[in-house]
Design a protein around this motif. Structure first.
Motif, mmCIF file in Angstrom:
data_model
loop_
_atom_site.group_PDB
_atom_site.id
_atom_site.type_symbol
_atom_site.label_atom_id
_atom_site.label_comp_id
_atom_site.label_asym_id
_atom_site.label_seq_id
_atom_site.Cartn_x
_atom_site.Cartn_y
_atom_site.Cartn_z
ATOM 1 N N TRP A 193 -76.677 19.654 -23.763
ATOM 2 C CA TRP A 193 -76.174 19.723 -25.134
ATOM 3 C C TRP A 193 -76.889 20.772 -25.985
ATOM 4 O O TRP A 193 -76.541 20.948 -27.141
ATOM 5 N N ASN A 194 -77.917 21.425 -25.446
ATOM 6 C CA ASN A 194 -78.719 22.267 -26.342
ATOM 7 C C ASN A 194 -78.065 23.608 -26.683
ATOM 8 O O ASN A 194 -78.243 24.117 -27.783
ATOM 9 N N PRO A 232 -69.185 18.618 -19.797
ATOM 10 C CA PRO A 232 -70.123 18.933 -20.876
ATOM 11 C C PRO A 232 -70.958 17.696 -21.203
ATOM 12 O O PRO A 232 -70.630 16.590 -20.764
ATOM 13 N N GLU A 240 -72.410 14.563 -23.258
ATOM 14 C CA GLU A 240 -71.703 13.589 -24.110
ATOM 15 C C GLU A 240 -71.933 13.881 -25.594
ATOM 16 O O GLU A 240 -71.098 13.566 -26.434
ATOM 17 N N ALA A 250 -71.779 11.724 -12.051
ATOM 18 C CA ALA A 250 -72.043 11.286 -10.678
ATOM 19 C C ALA A 250 -70.808 11.460 -9.801
ATOM 20 O O ALA A 250 -70.913 11.807 -8.620
ATOM 21 N N VAL A 255 -70.686 14.956 -8.618
ATOM 22 C CA VAL A 255 -71.716 15.224 -7.601
ATOM 23 C C VAL A 255 -71.312 14.653 -6.241
ATOM 24 O O VAL A 255 -71.526 15.265 -5.202
ATOM 25 N N THR A 304 -77.662 22.033 -15.322
ATOM 26 C CA THR A 304 -78.748 22.336 -16.257
ATOM 27 C C THR A 304 -79.063 21.065 -17.020
ATOM 28 O O THR A 304 -78.148 20.398 -17.523
ATOM 29 N N THR A 312 -82.751 13.847 -13.871
ATOM 30 C CA THR A 312 -81.344 13.840 -13.469
ATOM 31 C C THR A 312 -81.137 14.729 -12.246
ATOM 32 O O THR A 312 -80.374 14.380 -11.341
ATOM 33 N N GLU A 319 -81.219 24.345 -13.228
ATOM 34 C CA GLU A 319 -82.004 25.001 -14.275
ATOM 35 C C GLU A 319 -82.561 23.865 -15.122
ATOM 36 O O GLU A 319 -81.809 23.176 -15.807
ATOM 37 N N LEU A 320 -83.878 23.642 -15.027
ATOM 38 C CA LEU A 320 -84.472 22.435 -15.586
ATOM 39 C C LEU A 320 -85.444 22.761 -16.715
ATOM 40 O O LEU A 320 -85.295 23.769 -17.384
ATOM 41 N N GLN A 323 -83.123 11.680 -28.769
ATOM 42 C CA GLN A 323 -84.046 12.812 -28.775
ATOM 43 C C GLN A 323 -85.020 12.704 -29.944
ATOM 44 O O GLN A 323 -86.213 12.964 -29.811
ATOM 45 N N LYS A 383 -87.601 10.146 -29.094
ATOM 46 C CA LYS A 383 -88.507 10.640 -28.048
ATOM 47 C C LYS A 383 -89.557 11.584 -28.655
ATOM 48 O O LYS A 383 -90.751 11.474 -28.377
HETATM 49 P P1 NAP Z 1 -79.787 14.957 -18.792
HETATM 50 O O1 NAP Z 1 -79.599 13.500 -18.626
HETATM 51 O O2 NAP Z 1 -80.409 15.698 -17.685
HETATM 52 O O3 NAP Z 1 -78.355 15.564 -19.150
HETATM 53 C C1 NAP Z 1 -77.846 16.799 -18.722
HETATM 54 C C2 NAP Z 1 -76.424 16.606 -18.194
HETATM 55 O O4 NAP Z 1 -76.439 15.836 -16.993
HETATM 56 C C3 NAP Z 1 -75.517 15.851 -19.155
HETATM 57 O O5 NAP Z 1 -74.212 16.372 -19.081
HETATM 58 C C4 NAP Z 1 -75.609 14.449 -18.608
HETATM 59 O O6 NAP Z 1 -74.590 13.583 -18.999
HETATM 60 C C5 NAP Z 1 -75.576 14.723 -17.126
HETATM 61 N N1 NAP Z 1 -76.043 13.599 -16.296
HETATM 62 C C6 NAP Z 1 -76.883 12.592 -16.632
HETATM 63 N N2 NAP Z 1 -77.057 11.747 -15.590
HETATM 64 C C7 NAP Z 1 -76.312 12.223 -14.569
HETATM 65 C C8 NAP Z 1 -76.061 11.779 -13.239
HETATM 66 N N3 NAP Z 1 -76.604 10.685 -12.737
HETATM 67 N N4 NAP Z 1 -75.238 12.512 -12.462
HETATM 68 C C9 NAP Z 1 -74.663 13.630 -12.939
HETATM 69 N N5 NAP Z 1 -74.858 14.087 -14.190
HETATM 70 C C10 NAP Z 1 -75.667 13.398 -15.006
HETATM 71 O O7 NAP Z 1 -80.597 15.254 -20.104
HETATM 72 P P2 NAP Z 1 -80.631 14.397 -21.459
HETATM 73 O O8 NAP Z 1 -80.721 12.939 -21.168
HETATM 74 O O9 NAP Z 1 -79.482 14.826 -22.297
HETATM 75 O O10 NAP Z 1 -82.000 14.910 -22.069
HETATM 76 C C11 NAP Z 1 -83.233 14.400 -21.572
HETATM 77 C C12 NAP Z 1 -84.285 15.468 -21.451
HETATM 78 O O11 NAP Z 1 -83.844 16.484 -20.552
HETATM 79 C C13 NAP Z 1 -84.595 16.251 -22.715
HETATM 80 O O12 NAP Z 1 -85.450 15.543 -23.553
HETATM 81 C C14 NAP Z 1 -85.190 17.508 -22.158
HETATM 82 O O13 NAP Z 1 -86.532 17.305 -21.842
HETATM 83 C C15 NAP Z 1 -84.391 17.723 -20.894
HETATM 84 N N6 NAP Z 1 -83.291 18.690 -21.091
HETATM 85 C C16 NAP Z 1 -83.434 19.945 -20.597
HETATM 86 C C17 NAP Z 1 -82.435 20.886 -20.801
HETATM 87 C C18 NAP Z 1 -82.535 22.283 -20.273
HETATM 88 O O14 NAP Z 1 -81.915 23.172 -20.828
HETATM 89 N N7 NAP Z 1 -83.248 22.501 -19.195
HETATM 90 C C19 NAP Z 1 -81.307 20.555 -21.536
HETATM 91 C C20 NAP Z 1 -81.170 19.248 -22.016
HETATM 92 C C21 NAP Z 1 -82.175 18.340 -21.785
HETATM 93 P P3 NAP Z 1 -74.788 12.754 -20.379
HETATM 94 O O15 NAP Z 1 -74.138 13.601 -21.380
HETATM 95 O O16 NAP Z 1 -74.129 11.464 -20.219
HETATM 96 O O17 NAP Z 1 -76.253 12.583 -20.620
#
Ligand code: NAP
Ligand code: MG
Length: 492
Positions: free
Chosen positions: A165-166, A190, A192, A227, A230, A241, A246, A264-265, A345, A348
């Motif tokens: 989402w960023n 995308p 949520e 999921a 995947v 990303t 995840t 890309e993490l 967020q 957190k």
């Molecule tokens: P996240 O859970 O990794 O979300 C990224 C994407 O993956 C979202 O579209 C998410 O869906 C999806 N996702 C989540 N669980 C999944 C699964 N089991 N299988 C397939 N796809 C899945 O990240 P977040 O919870 O939004 O943020 C948590 C932390 O991640 C942040 O605090 C930050 O540290 C890190 N982050 C890093 C980046 C980066 O650019 N590297 C970007 C965002 C966050 P949903 O929309 O349902 O969550």
């Protein structure tokens, strides 16, 4: 205290797309379910969006599969593919103001950031990869014997793309650009929190002439829609990303089918200021490095290493600049920092601020919430941070800077590299040898020297270590979307 402007109700862009985009059609979820996407500046609901689950992903994969296996996209003249992509870039450019407003509304980022930063780069990326479409070529290889041997680069197939989402629009461009140029078809989920602009871009892609089924967009939740992407055997490759946690789940789930993966993490990137640096530039770089996009950047310069000789003076500047940062209404052109993307967020980050204080770091700026509505957080600086503290080790993903002191190069490199991450690093110095030495020894996918957050469509970006694998952007970014085929022809 950061300057505060009250979030006012934004000049609302129209929400034209809130359904799933599958096979060129707008459709509700099969379950009939929707979820609300909110404006993080006001906490008000913007729109109810169709919520895809496995049943919808099934349809999206069927559409993408058909478009790949039988449709025109991978088969048309490559130059025509490039032309359609160019048209998509033109359409995005024509709607840039509306898109910037929609992005700002859904994500909370200052509209000027979206308008002047994210979207222009997204357009560049699509144009850059449009240019690649007719330049993806193999080689002839002089093998032993009476044979003619050559290679072909072919699209990997249906790409599942899961984005955070960023940088919603930018992530769409980074994912669609190389996939479309290669001739792949796409099922994208995308995040949520920010589904609206990916849906808008799907409409623009259709208008540009991208054939039905080539791009499918299925907003929904990670554990269901994500999921399903995947796990689906009809998906050949997953590009993700987001968070490392995840990515680990995805890797396990994709293991059965040995699916191709790129990740890309996150990061905990060191931003390093030597005593001989240009102080004005380095202070500005420290500011951009941590605060860009409300600190919600995978490559945020969240560990600021300052050489001891200038530490006091430099920290004073960083603290003063943090305190004068303008936080507030994303639609005010003067705003530098909007709200965090959502409550989770926000909580957190506030949790990390509490942990930093408990661990004994000095809270030198910020630390609090701004206002009582919307997820605004003060630009926050911790000094006297020790390497072993959580705020020096873990990704906070918010406007929270940890300042660390160092005294020599060997010690610095050891400490800067003592992390499981390796996405980015920056060095500020006027000594060219020192700059190159540090660039060589830092274990990171990108090293900026006397600059920060400089991105270009042509320059690869990605992580060492647990910051991911594979690269996006540049020629390298095409590779994950291509298979290499070797053809050997007997000439006897
Ligand atoms: P996240 O859970 O990794 O979300 C990224 C994407 O993956 C979202 O579209 C998410 O869906 C999806 N996702 C989540 N669980 C999944 C699964 N089991 N299988 C397939 N796809 C899945 O990240 P977040 O919870 O939004 O943020 C948590 C932390 O991640 C942040 O605090 C930050 O540290 C890190 N982050 C890093 C980046 C980066 O650019 N590297 C970007 C965002 C966050 P949903 O929309 O349902 O969550
Ligand atoms: Mg999430």
């Amino acid at each position: 205290m950061a300057t505060v402007t009250a979030p006012r109700k934004a000049a609302t862009p129209q929400i034209r797309q809130s359904q799933l985009f599958i096979g060129g059609q707008w459709t509700p979820a099969r379950s009939g379910n929707t979820f609300d996407t909110i404006n993080p500046a006001t906490e008000e609901v913007i729109a109810a969006v169709a919520e895809a689950d496995a049943a919808d992903v099934e349809l999206a994969v069927l559409a993408a599969r058909k478009a790949f296996d039988e449709g025109p996209w991978p088969r048309m003249n490559a130059r025509e593919r490039g032309r359609i992509m160019m048209r998509l870039a033109d359409l995005i450019e024509a709607e840039i103001d509306e898109l910037a407003a929609l992005e700002s509304l859904d994500n909370g980022k200052p509209v000027s950031d979206a308008r002047l930063g994210d979207i222009p780069l997204a357009i560049e990326v699509i144009r850059y990869y449009a240019g690649w479409a007719d330049k993806i070529q193999g080689a002839t290889i002089p093998i032993n014997g009476n044979y003619f041997c050559y290679t072909r680069k072919e699209p990997v197939g249906v790409a599942g793309q899961i984005i955070p989402w960023n940088f919603p629009i930018l992530m769409v461009a980074w994912k669609w650009g190389p996939a479309l140029a290669a001739g792949c078809t796409i099922v994208m989920k995308p995040a949520e929190q920010t589904p609206l602009t990916a849906l808008r871009l799907a409409r623009l892609a259709q208008e540009a002439g991208v054939p039905d089924g080539v791009i499918n967009v299925v907003p929904g939740f990670g554990p269901t829609a994500g999921a399903a992407i995947v796990k689906h055997p009809g998906i050949d490759k997953v590009a993700f990303t987001g968070s490392g946690e995840t990515a680990q789940v995805i890797m396990r789930q994709a293991a059965d089918q040995l699916k191709r993966l790129t990740f890309e993490l996150g990061g905990k990137s060191p931003n390093i200021v030597f005593a001989d640096a240009d102080m004005d530039a380095a202070a500005a770089g420290a500011h951009v490095g941590i605060y860009l996009n409300q600190g919600q950047c995978c490559c945020a310069g969240s560990r600021l290493f300052v050489e001891d000789a200038i530490h006091g003076e430099f920290v004073e500047r960083v603290v003063a600049e943090s305190k004068s940062r303008r936080v507030g209404d994303p639609f005010d052109p003067a705003t530098q920092q909007g709200p965090q993307v959502d409550k989770a967020q926000f909580d957190k980050i506030m949790g990390y601020i509490a942990v930093g204080q408990k661990e004994g770091a000095t809270l030198a700026a910020g630390g609090g919430r701004v206002g009582d509505k919307g997820f605004f957080i003060e630009p926050t600086v911790f000094t006297n941070v020790k390497d072993e503290m959580a705020i020096a080790r873990e990704e906070i993903f918010g406007p929270v800077l940890s300042v660390l002191k160092f005294s020599d190069m060997d010690e610095l490199i050891r400490r800067a590299n003592a992390t499981n991450f390796g996405l980015a690093a920056a060095v500020w110095t006027r000594d060219i040898s020192r700059a190159h030495e540090a660039a060589k020894r830092l274990r990171a996918g990108t090293v900026w020297v006397n600059c920060y957050d400089v991105f270009d469509a042509a320059a690869p970006f990605g992580g060492f270590k647990q910051s991911g694998f594979g690269r996006e952007l540049g020629e390298k970014g095409l590779e994950p979307y291509l298979e290499h085929k070797t053809v050997t022809v007997s000439l006897s």
